[in-house]
Enzyme design. Structure first.
Site, PDB file in Angstrom:
ATOM      1  N   GLU A 100      11.010  -4.887  -1.154  1.00  4.74           N
ATOM      2  CA  GLU A 100      11.460  -5.529   0.076  1.00  4.74           C
ATOM      3  C   GLU A 100      10.402  -6.457   0.658  1.00  4.74           C
ATOM      4  OE1 GLU A 100      12.431  -1.999   2.295  1.00  4.74           O
ATOM      5  OE2 GLU A 100      14.496  -1.997   1.565  1.00  4.74           O
ATOM      6  N   CYS A 113       6.196 -11.123   5.230  1.00  2.91           N
ATOM      7  CA  CYS A 113       5.476  -9.924   4.816  1.00  2.91           C
ATOM      8  C   CYS A 113       5.991  -9.558   3.429  1.00  2.91           C
ATOM      9  CB  CYS A 113       5.749  -8.800   5.809  1.00  2.91           C
ATOM     10  SG  CYS A 113       5.070  -7.212   5.301  1.00  2.91           S
ATOM     11  N   CYS A 120       4.120   3.295  -3.571  1.00  2.00           N
ATOM     12  CA  CYS A 120       2.670   3.320  -3.374  1.00  2.00           C
ATOM     13  C   CYS A 120       2.172   4.718  -3.706  1.00  2.00           C
ATOM     14  CB  CYS A 120       2.325   2.980  -1.923  1.00  2.00           C
ATOM     15  SG  CYS A 120       0.544   2.875  -1.613  1.00  2.00           S
ATOM     16  N   CYS A 124      -0.159   7.959   2.357  1.00  3.33           N
ATOM     17  CA  CYS A 124      -0.471   8.079   3.779  1.00  3.33           C
ATOM     18  C   CYS A 124       0.654   8.854   4.463  1.00  3.33           C
ATOM     19  CB  CYS A 124      -0.634   6.697   4.407  1.00  3.33           C
ATOM     20  SG  CYS A 124      -1.929   5.720   3.620  1.00  3.33           S
ATOM     21  N   CYS A 127       3.651   7.138   6.480  1.00  6.85           N
ATOM     22  CA  CYS A 127       4.259   5.960   5.848  1.00  6.85           C
ATOM     23  C   CYS A 127       5.468   6.340   5.001  1.00  6.85           C
ATOM     24  CB  CYS A 127       3.211   5.279   4.980  1.00  6.85           C
ATOM     25  SG  CYS A 127       3.882   3.939   4.000  1.00  6.85           S
ATOM     26  N   GLY A 167       3.296  -1.048  -0.853  1.00  8.95           N
ATOM     27  CA  GLY A 167       2.161  -0.981  -1.768  1.00  8.95           C
ATOM     28  C   GLY A 167       0.823  -1.280  -1.138  1.00  8.95           C
ATOM     29  N   SER A 199      -3.753  -6.810   3.530  1.00  9.21           N
ATOM     30  CA  SER A 199      -4.020  -5.526   4.172  1.00  9.21           C
ATOM     31  C   SER A 199      -4.530  -4.524   3.133  1.00  9.21           C
ATOM     32  CB  SER A 199      -2.716  -5.008   4.792  1.00  9.21           C
ATOM     33  OG  SER A 199      -2.916  -3.736   5.327  1.00  9.21           O
ATOM     34  N   ASN A 224      -6.851   3.645  11.499  1.00 15.27           N
ATOM     35  CA  ASN A 224      -5.874   4.661  11.921  1.00 15.27           C
ATOM     36  C   ASN A 224      -6.448   5.995  12.380  1.00 15.27           C
ATOM     37  OD1 ASN A 224      -3.908   2.795  11.267  1.00 15.27           O
ATOM     38  ND2 ASN A 224      -3.679   3.560   9.186  1.00 15.27           N
ATOM     39  N   CYS A 341       6.487  -1.935  10.408  1.00  9.73           N
ATOM     40  CA  CYS A 341       5.299  -1.323   9.807  1.00  9.73           C
ATOM     41  C   CYS A 341       5.579   0.098   9.340  1.00  9.73           C
ATOM     42  CB  CYS A 341       4.189  -1.315  10.848  1.00  9.73           C
ATOM     43  SG  CYS A 341       2.725  -0.452  10.322  1.00  9.73           S
TER      44      CYS A 341
HETATM   45  S1  SF4 Z   1       0.431   2.828   4.484  1.00 11.82           S
HETATM   46 FE1  SF4 Z   1       0.086   1.333   2.836  1.00 11.82          FE
HETATM   47  S2  SF4 Z   1      -1.472   2.297   1.553  1.00 11.82           S
HETATM   48 FE2  SF4 Z   1      -0.616   3.952   2.823  1.00 11.82          FE
HETATM   49  S3  SF4 Z   1       1.041   4.835   1.554  1.00 11.82           S
HETATM   50 FE3  SF4 Z   1       1.949   3.246   2.874  1.00 11.82          FE
HETATM   51  S4  SF4 Z   1       1.968   1.406   1.576  1.00 11.82           S
HETATM   52 FE4  SF4 Z   1       0.516   2.838   0.658  1.00 11.82          FE
END
Ligand code: SF4
Length: 363
Positions: A100, A113, A120, A124, A127, A167, A199, A224, A341
């Site tokens: 996406e 973006c 990924c 995190c 996320c 990613g 990023s 963070n 985000c």
């Molecule tokens: S915040 Fe970024 S680095 Fe962390 S799991 Fe999500 S996509 Fe991956």
């Protein structure tokens, strides 16, 4: 720059072909290297994707190019429009994988973006992309292709590019660097390095390599947390590259005049939003040339986290401003379509409630 051995066994997607790579191929073909500029001008300036129309090239070179290259962009599978004017694009890649991108127009800029990986592996905890795991890395042409496909159908051209979609860009290092060279090359897409931001979750070894690429791309680092225990929980990569190692890298990172890093800080209620967090954050960043983006968390159903109350967000911001940091609260674009985000998750492909990255407008 990635040096790959010449593979003449099968045609390649021209959109993934760097200037250096085409020069290498032309050299092997005994063709003058200035012809590379001519081909790039046809493709990226005149948007010509038919070699037979490149009339300042010899017929033999045109047919040789046609035998060895094809043009292919990721297929737009779906567009989801947000109330705020943003559009989330779902792209279907050749093997059926979905990624996406988010188009975010505003009065002053049009930002795209884009994604660098399907899923990924950095896991995190806040996320949604992380829930996919890593499906695979994207190729250079798949990264460039998101830009070209969106730019090709929007009336207003893309002015800014943020590598904040699905990613971790530096975890797909070679294809991302090749895409950046193509985007910024005066011979190809001619996007200013000032208008591109990559990023990273803080892959320090890759950041050290990246600074030697002669690219001068803006870097946004997802911090963070203000202490290692909390960051270990939020971003497991912190166990490998703890805050002090990351900050040391940022302090030594060479920057062009009047440039600074962006520090991203996703605000999570009762996790990293206390006065003490703000104090520690200011202490860490004291000698880092940076601005700070505070990003109130975007809730999604399966998440244990919540955004702080508005008053807490403003108190956190005000403390940092009083400490002389340029500090902004970034309201996520496209939040109503899971395009904000940490919410890109190619949900139509995996049937999960949305995922990663970051897609706010002003990194
Ligand atoms: S915040 Fe970024 S680095 Fe962390 S799991 Fe999500 S996509 Fe991956």
């Amino acid at each position: 720059m990635n040096n790959k051995t010449l593979d003449t066994s099968r045609p390649q997607n021209f959109f993934g072909t760097s200037e250096a790579r085409l020069k290498e191929i032309f050299s092997n073909w005994k063709v003058e290297t200035y012809r590379v500029h001519q081909v790039f001008t046809w493709v990226y300036h005149y948007r010509c994707t038919n070699f037979s129309e490149m009339t300042n090239l010899s017929k033999s070179l045109r047919s040789r190019l046609a035998e060895n290259f094809y043009f292919s962009l990721p297929k737009i599978q779906h567009r989801t429009h947000s109330k705020d004017g943003s559009t989330k694009y779902s792209f279907e890649l050749d093997d059926g994988v979905i990624v996406e991108s988010v188009w975010m127009p505003s009065d002053s800029r049009n930002t795209l973006c884009l994604s660098t990986q399907a899923g990924c592996r950095l896991n995190c905890s806040f996320c949604l992309t992380a829930s996919l795991g890593l499906q695979r890395n994207l190729t250079t042409s798949e990264i460039i292709g998101q830009y070209l496909a969106v730019n090709g159908e929007q009336e207003n051209q893309i002015t800014n590019i943020v590598f904040m979609g699905m990613g971790e860009p530096l975890d797909n290092y070679g294809p991302v660097v090749d895409a950046l060279h193509l985007m910024t090359s005066p011979e190809a897409m001619k996007v200013s390095t000032r208008k591109i931001t990559v990023s990273t979750a803080g892959l320090v070894d890759k950041m050290k390599t990246f600074q030697k690429e002669n690219l001068a791309i803006n870097l946004a680092v997802s911090l963070n947390a203000s202490d290692n225990a909390t960051r270990d929980q939020l971003m497991p990569i912190n166990k490998k590259y703890p805050i002090e190692v990351l900050i040391d890298c940022l302090k030594k990172y060479p920057l062009k005049p009047r440039r600074r890093h962006t520090i991203e800080y996703v605000l999570l209620a009762d996790v990293n939003d206390s006065d003490e967090d703000a104090r520690r954050l200011a202490k860490w960043l004291r000698d880092v040339p940076c601005k700070i983006n505070l990003i109130p968390f975007n809730s999604f159903d399966s998440s244990e986290y919540r955004p702080p109350a508005e008053e807490r967000i403003l108190q956190f911001q005000n403390f940092l401003i009083e400490q002389n940091f340029s500090t902004f609260v970034r309201r996520n674009r496209a939040a109503d379509i899971l395009g904000a985000c940490g919410q890109l998750a190619a949900q139509s492909a995996v049937n999960t409630p949305g995922s990663s990255g970051a897609s706010f407008e002003n990194p």
